[in-house]
Motif scaffolding. Structure first.
Motif, PDB file in Angstrom:
ATOM      1  N   SER A  57       0.873   5.788  -1.260  1.00 56.86           N
ATOM      2  CA  SER A  57       0.110   6.943  -1.747  1.00 56.86           C
ATOM      3  C   SER A  57       1.017   8.158  -1.850  1.00 56.86           C
ATOM      4  CB  SER A  57      -1.068   7.247  -0.818  1.00 56.86           C
ATOM      5  OG  SER A  57      -0.610   7.560   0.479  1.00 56.86           O
ATOM      6  N   SER A 101     -12.809   5.483  -8.393  1.00 55.99           N
ATOM      7  CA  SER A 101     -11.639   4.710  -7.969  1.00 55.99           C
ATOM      8  C   SER A 101     -11.872   3.262  -8.387  1.00 55.99           C
ATOM      9  CB  SER A 101     -11.448   4.801  -6.449  1.00 55.99           C
ATOM     10  OG  SER A 101     -11.216   6.134  -6.058  1.00 55.99           O
ATOM     11  N   SER A 130     -13.967   5.522   5.375  1.00 56.44           N
ATOM     12  CA  SER A 130     -12.966   4.469   5.569  1.00 56.44           C
ATOM     13  C   SER A 130     -13.045   3.866   6.966  1.00 56.44           C
ATOM     14  CB  SER A 130     -11.566   5.032   5.327  1.00 56.44           C
ATOM     15  OG  SER A 130     -11.249   6.016   6.296  1.00 56.44           O
ATOM     16  N   ASP A 143     -11.584   8.378  -2.157  1.00 55.53           N
ATOM     17  CA  ASP A 143     -11.007   9.585  -2.744  1.00 55.53           C
ATOM     18  C   ASP A 143     -11.959  10.742  -2.461  1.00 55.53           C
ATOM     19  OD1 ASP A 143      -9.901  11.579  -4.223  1.00 55.53           O
ATOM     20  OD2 ASP A 143      -9.905  10.530  -6.140  1.00 55.53           O
ATOM     21  N   ILE A 195     -10.255   2.027  -0.871  1.00 54.54           N
ATOM     22  CA  ILE A 195      -9.748   3.369  -1.148  1.00 54.54           C
ATOM     23  C   ILE A 195     -10.931   4.321  -1.204  1.00 54.54           C
ATOM     24  CG2 ILE A 195      -8.706   4.853  -2.907  1.00 54.54           C
ATOM     25  CD1 ILE A 195      -6.831   2.621  -3.624  1.00 54.54           C
ATOM     26  N   ASP A 241      -7.031  11.519  -0.428  1.00 60.42           N
ATOM     27  CA  ASP A 241      -7.195  10.063  -0.529  1.00 60.42           C
ATOM     28  C   ASP A 241      -7.002   9.414   0.836  1.00 60.42           C
ATOM     29  OD1 ASP A 241      -7.522  10.417  -3.195  1.00 60.42           O
ATOM     30  OD2 ASP A 241      -5.764   9.288  -3.837  1.00 60.42           O
ATOM     31  N   ILE A 247      -3.290   0.110  -3.686  1.00 57.72           N
ATOM     32  CA  ILE A 247      -3.194  -1.109  -2.879  1.00 57.72           C
ATOM     33  C   ILE A 247      -2.984  -2.261  -3.837  1.00 57.72           C
ATOM     34  CG2 ILE A 247      -4.357  -2.670  -1.281  1.00 57.72           C
ATOM     35  CD1 ILE A 247      -5.943  -0.362  -0.204  1.00 57.72           C
ATOM     36  N   MET A 301       0.845  -1.192   0.000  1.00 58.80           N
ATOM     37  CA  MET A 301       0.000   0.000   0.000  1.00 58.80           C
ATOM     38  C   MET A 301       0.879   1.239   0.000  1.00 58.80           C
ATOM     39  SD  MET A 301      -3.126   0.970   2.589  1.00 58.80           S
ATOM     40  CE  MET A 301      -2.067   1.083   4.031  1.00 58.80           C
ATOM     41  N   SER A 319      -6.804   4.943  -6.912  1.00 56.55           N
ATOM     42  CA  SER A 319      -7.637   6.116  -7.161  1.00 56.55           C
ATOM     43  C   SER A 319      -7.438   6.594  -8.591  1.00 56.55           C
ATOM     44  CB  SER A 319      -7.289   7.225  -6.165  1.00 56.55           C
ATOM     45  OG  SER A 319      -5.913   7.559  -6.257  1.00 56.55           O
ATOM     46  N   CYS A 338      -6.559   5.310   2.020  1.00 56.33           N
ATOM     47  CA  CYS A 338      -6.578   3.883   1.682  1.00 56.33           C
ATOM     48  C   CYS A 338      -6.367   3.079   2.965  1.00 56.33           C
ATOM     49  CB  CYS A 338      -5.541   3.532   0.624  1.00 56.33           C
ATOM     50  SG  CYS A 338      -3.876   4.159   0.921  1.00 56.33           S
ATOM     51  N   SER A 367      -3.324   6.898  -4.862  1.00 53.64           N
ATOM     52  CA  SER A 367      -3.209   5.873  -3.825  1.00 53.64           C
ATOM     53  C   SER A 367      -3.363   4.507  -4.472  1.00 53.64           C
ATOM     54  CB  SER A 367      -4.280   6.060  -2.748  1.00 53.64           C
ATOM     55  OG  SER A 367      -4.107   7.291  -2.083  1.00 53.64           O
TER      56      SER A 367
END
Length: 590
Positions: free
Chosen positions: A311, A433, A360, A348, A346, A327, A574, A309, A520, A329, A572
């Protein structure tokens, strides 16, 4: 009769004279000029001491005794914490404090009728004493000294018992610490690289130490002219179980919570002394770049595949204008109370980052709550479908969010394993995203783009009887038609929606080389699906014999590609590598 009157007058005069003499004596205090020996002619004196004075505690300056004779309630709490609260073990104990010793009256003491305890204190030679003189030994009776010796012996026996308790406590400590893991997360909160994030675990020895500087290959690359090429370093002290910060001889210095930690002679380029870091600290490199430190302790749990991960706000990609990082994540494996289920997502944000932070946090909680129902969890495992779970979680998250002028995209990949170690993945999203899964050489798009101008959104609006006008590409100034939050805009235009797109379930075989990319729009705006798959294949081939932290390396390569192509938005990524061995982690946010 005259005789009687004269007697009365004389008596009154005598009484008045006596009163005047007494007043004069008390006014001038002539006894001040008498020698001290006049009042101490007797070698034996009695002193009255109240019982309350005897019970007043003494203060011991012996730190070792203070450590052993700590409060019993605190000791019991620490003992339980050693068993159940691993995080408490990492806090240094408070070894300094007051030790309370009760005064014990001697055998010859006796109580007076007034409730006071009378002690016979024998003075050896009071005439030899002067003001300010230090007493070589207390002037007390021998039987008092014997009583104190007896109390000391009892204290020693109690200390021995407490030492045994300490030894028992230490038996718990190594086992708990062996299972302890620590993750440090850094976020640049001020300066040209504001929004840049980086995190690492204490177990990632191949990536440690973590370097901070202006030139590559610094792990946290800061585009700030006041930051040295190799400015500072963060490493994990395995002996102290602490993260430590070291200035690497920087020119403009390093501050920890506004205090300099660099070498006093900045021109010598000598390294500073290591300084322990704590969660909530602020690191300042030079004068402009400030980094917020977050440290979390977590028990060991295995994610059965590789996770990377990363960003970057890409803060200088739009005409040197600083971009705020909006962002967020995150991932969590396993979900609390739900084994073999995990989420990766994620968000955004637009209009600010608060909506992304809320989503999140709430989304994983909602999914964990729903899956805590054993009936619904077994239904997912038996039917290999979590559509209802994802749809309900998005609806509850939207209802809980209270963001009227901020919103965010939300892409969430739910991964679970059955009893035969087969993995299944299903994705839900609103916004732009995207998530891509490559399995068996086939690319599977797991998300749908929800821009106002997209074909699917135009069809949806036509279906509800509110089609877009010709040339209309925005609603209330927004180019997205589906998002979480933005409550005010949704009140103004009913064509906005928070209904997620739900993908099909994908069966992931660990031997098929499957992987997933969540990113994203800052990444997908400049990197095509084909290019992303090629980069992953090249990295796997290059590191075919060294797969340690391969997922994190691939995530960084993908981010560097977007940076090289000069993306104009926060980015970002993952990366999930289902063809990789397990890694240690639990819950991470960036």
């Amino acid at each position: 009769m005259a005789m009687l009157e004269s007697i009365v007058v004389v008596t009154l005069l005598l009484l008045m004279l006596l009163l005047i003499i007494v007043i004069i004596i008390f006014a001038f205090k002539p006894w001040r000029f008498l020698p001290f020996s006049f009042f101490s002619s007797s070698s034996t004196r009695s002193r009255t001491i109240k019982v309350g004075d005897l019970e007043r505690p003494l203060v011991s300056d012996n730190v070792d005794v203070a450590r052993d004779q700590s409060n019993d309630s605190t000791r019991n709490y620490d003992l339980e914490g050693a068993c159940y609260q691993n995080e408490a073990l990492l806090r240094s104990p408070r070894t300094q404090g007051l030790v309370h010793k009760p005064r014990v009256p001697p055998a010859s003491s006796h109580l007076s009728q007034g409730g006071s305890l009378i002690l016979d204190v024998i003075s050896d030679s009071p005439e030899d004493l002067s003001v300010g003189q230090t007493l070589r030994r207390p002037f007390v009776a021998e039987h008092i000294i014997e009583a104190q010796k007896h109390v000391k012996q009892e204290n020693q026996s109690q200390n021995l018992k407490l030492d045994v308790d300490n030894n028992r406590l230490q038996e718990f400590v190594p086992k708990a610490i062996n299972d302890q893991r620590s993750r440090i997360s850094l976020e640049v909160v001020a300066g040209p690289s504001r929004g840049l994030r980086c995190s690492i675990q204490s177990t990632s020895t191949s990536r440690l130490p973590l370097t901070l500087g202006r030139v590559s290959p610094s792990d946290l690359l800061l585009k700030d002219s006041e930051v040295s090429g190799k400015h500072a370093m963060i490493h994990w002290n395995s002996n102290k179980l602490k993260w430590e910060l070291v200035d690497m001889g920087s020119l403009n210095g390093t501050l920890l919570n506004s205090r300099p930690i660099n070498h006093p002679d900045s021109g010598s380029r000598q390294w500073g002394d290591p300084m322990e870091l704590a969660s909530g600290d602020t690191i300042t490199l030079g004068t402009t770049s400030k980094i917020y430190v977050d440290i979390s302790s977590q028990q060991e749990c295995l994610v059965p595949f590789g996770v990377g991960m990363t960003s970057d706000p890409m803060s200088l990609r739009r005409g040197a204008k600083k971009l705020p990082m909006e962002d967020v994540c995150y991932y969590q494996w396993p979900l609390p109370g739900v084994d073999k289920f995990g989420v990766f997502g994620i968000c955004d944000g637009h209009g600010g980052v608060e909506a992304a932070k809320s989503a999140s946090k709430i989304l994983p909680e909602m999914i964990a709550t729903i899956l805590s129902d054993s009936v619904r969890r077994e239904k997912v495992l038996s039917q290999h479908d979590a559509s209802d779970i994802l749809r309900e979680a998005f609806a509850q998250t939207e209802a809980c969010m209270n963001n009227y002028y901020e919103g965010c995209t939300a892409t969430l990949l739910l991964v679970w394993a059955d009893g035969d170690e087969n993995f299944f993945a299903q994705c839900a999203n609103v916004g732009d995203s995207a998530c891509l899964i490559n399995a068996g050489g086939k690319q599977i798009k797991m998300t749908e783009e929800h821009k106002v101008s997209s074909y699917s959104e135009r069809l949806r609006m036509e279906g509800i009887g509110e089609p877009l006008k010709d040339g209309e590409t925005r609603l209330c100034g927004l180019n997205l038609a589906r998002m979480l939050g933005d409550k005010f805009a949704k009140q103004q235009d009913s064509r906005f929606s928070s209904e997620p797109y739900i993908s099909e379930v994908v069966h992931l075989n660990q031997t098929s080389g499957a992987f997933a990319i969540l990113a994203s729009d800052g990444f997908w705006d400049v990197v095509s699906v084909k290019k992303a798959v090629q980069l992953v294949a090249q990295m796997r081939e290059r590191h075919s014999t060294d797969t340690e932290n391969l997922a994190e390396k691939i995530a960084n390569i993908l981010l560097n590609e977007a940076r090289t192509l000069r993306t104009k938005d926060n980015t970002s990524i993952i990366f999930l590598d289902f063809d990789s061995r397990p890694r240690i982690s639990c819950e991470v946010k960036s």
